[in-house]
Design a protein around this motif. Structure first.
Motif, mmCIF file in Angstrom:
data_model
loop_
_atom_site.group_PDB
_atom_site.id
_atom_site.type_symbol
_atom_site.label_atom_id
_atom_site.label_comp_id
_atom_site.label_asym_id
_atom_site.label_seq_id
_atom_site.Cartn_x
_atom_site.Cartn_y
_atom_site.Cartn_z
ATOM 1 N N HIS A 36 41.509 26.536 34.649
ATOM 2 C CA HIS A 36 40.866 26.897 33.378
ATOM 3 C C HIS A 36 40.426 28.366 33.389
ATOM 4 C CE1 HIS A 36 40.395 23.118 31.009
ATOM 5 N NE2 HIS A 36 40.526 22.532 32.200
ATOM 6 N N TYR A 37 39.905 28.787 34.514
ATOM 7 C CA TYR A 37 39.439 30.170 34.659
ATOM 8 C C TYR A 37 40.606 31.145 34.479
ATOM 9 C CZ TYR A 37 36.573 33.962 36.733
ATOM 10 O OH TYR A 37 35.866 35.124 36.969
ATOM 11 N N LEU A 38 41.735 30.823 35.096
ATOM 12 C CA LEU A 38 42.928 31.662 34.960
ATOM 13 C C LEU A 38 43.369 31.744 33.496
ATOM 14 C CD1 LEU A 38 45.030 30.502 38.040
ATOM 15 C CD2 LEU A 38 44.353 32.853 37.554
ATOM 16 N N GLU A 39 43.379 30.623 32.821
ATOM 17 C CA GLU A 39 43.789 30.628 31.415
ATOM 18 C C GLU A 39 42.828 31.457 30.576
ATOM 19 O OE1 GLU A 39 45.320 27.270 28.333
ATOM 20 O OE2 GLU A 39 43.232 27.138 28.918
ATOM 21 N N PHE A 40 41.545 31.318 30.830
ATOM 22 C CA PHE A 40 40.547 32.090 30.095
ATOM 23 C C PHE A 40 40.758 33.589 30.309
ATOM 24 C CE2 PHE A 40 36.449 34.364 30.479
ATOM 25 C CZ PHE A 40 36.044 34.320 29.153
ATOM 26 N N ALA A 41 40.945 33.968 31.557
ATOM 27 C CA ALA A 41 41.145 35.394 31.863
ATOM 28 C C ALA A 41 42.421 35.919 31.219
ATOM 29 C CB ALA A 41 41.189 35.591 33.375
ATOM 30 N N ALA A 42 43.489 35.104 31.242
ATOM 31 C CA ALA A 42 44.756 35.525 30.647
ATOM 32 C C ALA A 42 44.635 35.711 29.149
ATOM 33 C CB ALA A 42 45.832 34.481 30.956
ATOM 34 N N ASN A 43 43.856 34.893 28.489
ATOM 35 C CA ASN A 43 43.760 34.943 27.033
ATOM 36 C C ASN A 43 42.723 35.926 26.507
ATOM 37 O OD1 ASN A 43 45.719 32.989 26.702
ATOM 38 N ND2 ASN A 43 44.260 31.296 26.690
ATOM 39 N N TYR A 44 41.679 36.248 27.316
ATOM 40 C CA TYR A 44 40.568 37.043 26.761
ATOM 41 C C TYR A 44 40.237 38.329 27.525
ATOM 42 C CZ TYR A 44 39.818 32.796 24.063
ATOM 43 O OH TYR A 44 39.989 31.734 23.226
ATOM 44 N N ALA A 45 40.761 38.505 28.737
ATOM 45 C CA ALA A 45 40.448 39.731 29.491
ATOM 46 C C ALA A 45 41.096 40.939 28.813
ATOM 47 C CB ALA A 45 40.935 39.601 30.931
ATOM 48 N N LYS A 46 40.311 42.014 28.623
ATOM 49 C CA LYS A 46 40.840 43.233 27.991
ATOM 50 C C LYS A 46 41.504 44.154 29.012
ATOM 51 C CE LYS A 46 37.517 43.177 24.194
ATOM 52 N NZ LYS A 46 36.422 43.907 23.514
ATOM 53 N N ASP A 47 41.216 43.936 30.268
ATOM 54 C CA ASP A 47 41.737 44.799 31.331
ATOM 55 C C ASP A 47 42.585 43.938 32.267
ATOM 56 O OD1 ASP A 47 42.224 46.497 33.431
ATOM 57 O OD2 ASP A 47 40.201 47.361 33.437
#
Length: 632
Positions: free
Chosen positions: A557-568
């Protein structure tokens, strides 16, 4: 003429004898009442307390035993003393079993063993007490009703036997075996009054269980009774009624009826009203009328055969039509639902089928008495086709006798009462579930909260939730998730929802569903902070009580969140480097409703190996990176 006069004289003598017996019984009853009043007066004067031996017996039984002389009291007093000696030496086996069933009345095996033991000992008082207590808990066990009747008969208590039998046909009202026993109590009687009474019992039984698909044993007894009394017109009438009833042995009864009809005078096949006007002028006319009668009942038989053919498919799949504490087979459960669907559909097309459908429901609730789903369905069906009061009677039977320890029937009853406008009773039912039936039940708490909200008291609903969360154990996570949603939707209080989650994750930091619900709430806000959510993931992953399997799922879940919302991209790459072998395919499968089993999450290398095998089998290419997987 002489015989008629003798018969008339005999009947007059019987009537006089019956009148004398009635007067004598009335005098005895009056003396017993006076004796009882005298005893009560003496008790009040001397203030002597009753012994506690009667605590298991009902008040009705206590009064009955006082009036009839307490013939089994010494044995019961001795047994009561044994029951009180829990730790004084070795207890007898029957005393141990009494202790077991008193502490757990649902222990059916112990009841059976105790009854068998007392029966073998020929302990009248103990066996009687055991059977009455057992039948209070399991009123559909007709075999034990007949045992109790036979016990009273062996000990020369015909009044008690009849009383027990009357109680049995009320408790097991749709059990044709119980009714058959009741009808045959005076089967061979020669006394006209007893013959009339037995016939009345058979008629009561026919109205109640005569249309049971397997009621052939009852009908056979009724035919035998009228045959031995040479009431052939009544026998013909019984056969004619059977031909209009879809019984399992309908074809056999049709053959027997034809044999019977061909062997009897035409007058025996006519009803009383038809026989009064029957005056054939010739043999040909008589035979023509016989042919008309047979043709009429041929048509009845053919119509009934069509109905039987339609229900045969359901009836033949019923593997257990009687009550037992063992679970009903899943195939039987499904079959009963299909059968009831068919009957309800038929009732919509033809309202006159309502009564036959209720009979199918009642038969179902013999075998499935412990299943609230059928009681709830039956009550709602009756409410839709008859009345709310009749539906309440069904709910009352369920919640007071058969499903009194199961919350589902109470909750459905509460919904029903609220919809009917009986708000106070609905509230009592919800509280009864939480106080007596299943304290702390999540569904009960949520339903009571929503009930109060629907009554316009949102604050009271929140108070119920807050109190429940303070006392919660295993269900804290589910209550917290509901409470957070409740305050957000109905109180517009985001901060309060966050407080609920913070308090809960401190108490149960190893609950994955709680963390995911908390994170989901934060990401559902219009303007959520990426870093704040990222910190939540880090806190959850840092929880030492989180299992290895749950850690892998949370990382996905953390990976998916980072992939979808991380700007960097560097942030995403940092997360990926921490979990190089975790794929967001876990999250993808979870959203599709697939089971994320422990074998998928035993270790990160195992996860990847399994995902590769699954992908190759389904023809999908294994994603090269977490980002690609998330996009897919």
């Amino acid at each position: 003429k002489k015989k008629k006069e003798e018969e008339k004289q005999r009947l007059l003598e019987m009537e006089r004898e019956a009148e004398l017996k009635a007067k004598e019984a009335a005098r005895r009853k009056k003396r017993k009442k006076e004796k009882k009043k005298k005893k009560e007066k003496e008790k009040e004067q001397t203030k002597v307390e009753l012994p506690d031996v009667q605590e298991v017996m009902s008040k009705e039984d206590t009064n009955e035993m006082e009036v009839e002389g307490n013939d089994d009291k010494p044995k019961m007093e001795e047994e009561a003393k044994v029951d009180g000696e829990a730790n004084d030496g070795e207890m007898p086996e029957d005393a141990k079993l009494w202790k077991k069933v008193k502490s757990d009345p649902t222990d059916f095996d112990s009841w059976v063993r105790l009854a068998s033991m007392l029966e073998q000992k020929d302990d009248y008082g103990g066996f009687r007490k055991c059977l009455k207590a057992l039948l209070k808990e399991y009123p559909l066990c007709y075999g034990y009703w007949t045992k109790l009747c036979e016990l009273e008969k062996r000990h020369n208590h015909p009044d008690r036997q009849l009383k027990v039998c009357e109680e049995g046909i009320v408790a097991a009202a749709h059990c044709h075996e119980m009714w058959t026993y009741y009808c045959c109590m005076d089967f061979d009687a020669k006394d006209e009054l007893l013959i009339t009474e037995t016939r009345r019992r058979f008629e009561r039984a026919a109205a109640k269980v005569g249309d049971d698909f397997q009621a052939h044993s009852f009908w056979n007894k009724y035919i035998a009774f009228e045959t031995q009394n040479e009431e052939y017109r009544r026998v013909a009438n019984i056969y004619q009624r059977i031909l209009g009833t879809p019984l399992s042995l309908l074809d056999e009864y049709y053959k027997k009826f034809k044999e019977f009809a061909s062997s009897r005078p035409l007058n025996d096949l006519l009803s009383e009203s038809e026989s009064k006007v029957f005056d054939p002028k010739s043999v040909e006319e008589s035979e023509r009328q016989r042919t008309e009668i047979m043709s009429r009942y041929d048509q009845v038989y053919l119509r009934t055969s069509q109905i039987k053919a339609a229900v045969d498919v359901f009836e033949n799949r019923i593997s257990r039509a009687y009550f037992h504490v063992k679970e009903v087979e899943a195939t039987d459960i499904a079959n009963w639902h299909s059968y009831l669907d068919y009957c309800e559909k038929w009732t919509k097309q033809d309202p006159s089928r309502f009564q036959p459908t209720t009979k199918v429901y009642e038969r179902c609730l013999v075998a499935c008495a412990s299943y609230p789903e059928f009681w709830n369905r039956y009550a709602n069906f009756v409410a839709a086709h008859e009345s709310e009061d009749k539906a309440r009677e069904i709910f009352e039977r369920a919640t007071k006798i058969f499903t009194k320890r199961q919350p589902e029937a109470f909750l459905e009853y509460a919904f029903f009462e609220e919809a009917a406008g009986a708000v106070d009773h609905a509230r009592q039912l919800y509280k009864h579930v939480l106080e007596k039936v299943s304290p702390g039940l999540t569904e009960g708490i949520i339903n009571l909260t929503n009930f109060e909200r629907r009554q316009g008291d949102i604050k009271l609903g929140l108070d119920i939730l807050t109190k429940a969360m303070g006392e919660a154990d295993d269900n804290l996570a589910s209550l917290t998730v509901f409470a957070a949603t409740y305050v957000r939707k109905h109180c517009s209080d985001e901060k309060k929802a966050q407080v609920f989650f913070e308090e809960a994750v401190k108490k149960v930091p190893g609950d994955l569903s709680l963390w995911l619900a908390y994170i989901s709430m934060e990401t559902s806000k219009l303007k959520f902070g990426f870093n704040e959510v990222k910190e939540l993931y880090e806190r959850a992953l840092g929880a030492s009580s989180l299992s290895e399997e749950d850690t892998v799922v949370l990382a996905a879940h953390y990976l998916e969140f980072a992939a979808n919302y991380a700007k960097d991209i560097k942030v995403l790459r940092t997360v990926q480097s921490r979990f190089p072998n975790v794929s967001t395919l876990l999250v993808f499968n979870e959203k599709k409703g697939q089971d994320i089993s422990s074998t998928q999450t035993q270790g990160q290398h195992t996860v990847v190996a399994q995902q590769t095998a699954q992908a190759s089998q389904s023809g999908q290419a294994q994603p090269a990176t977490a980002t690609a997987t998330a996009t897919t």
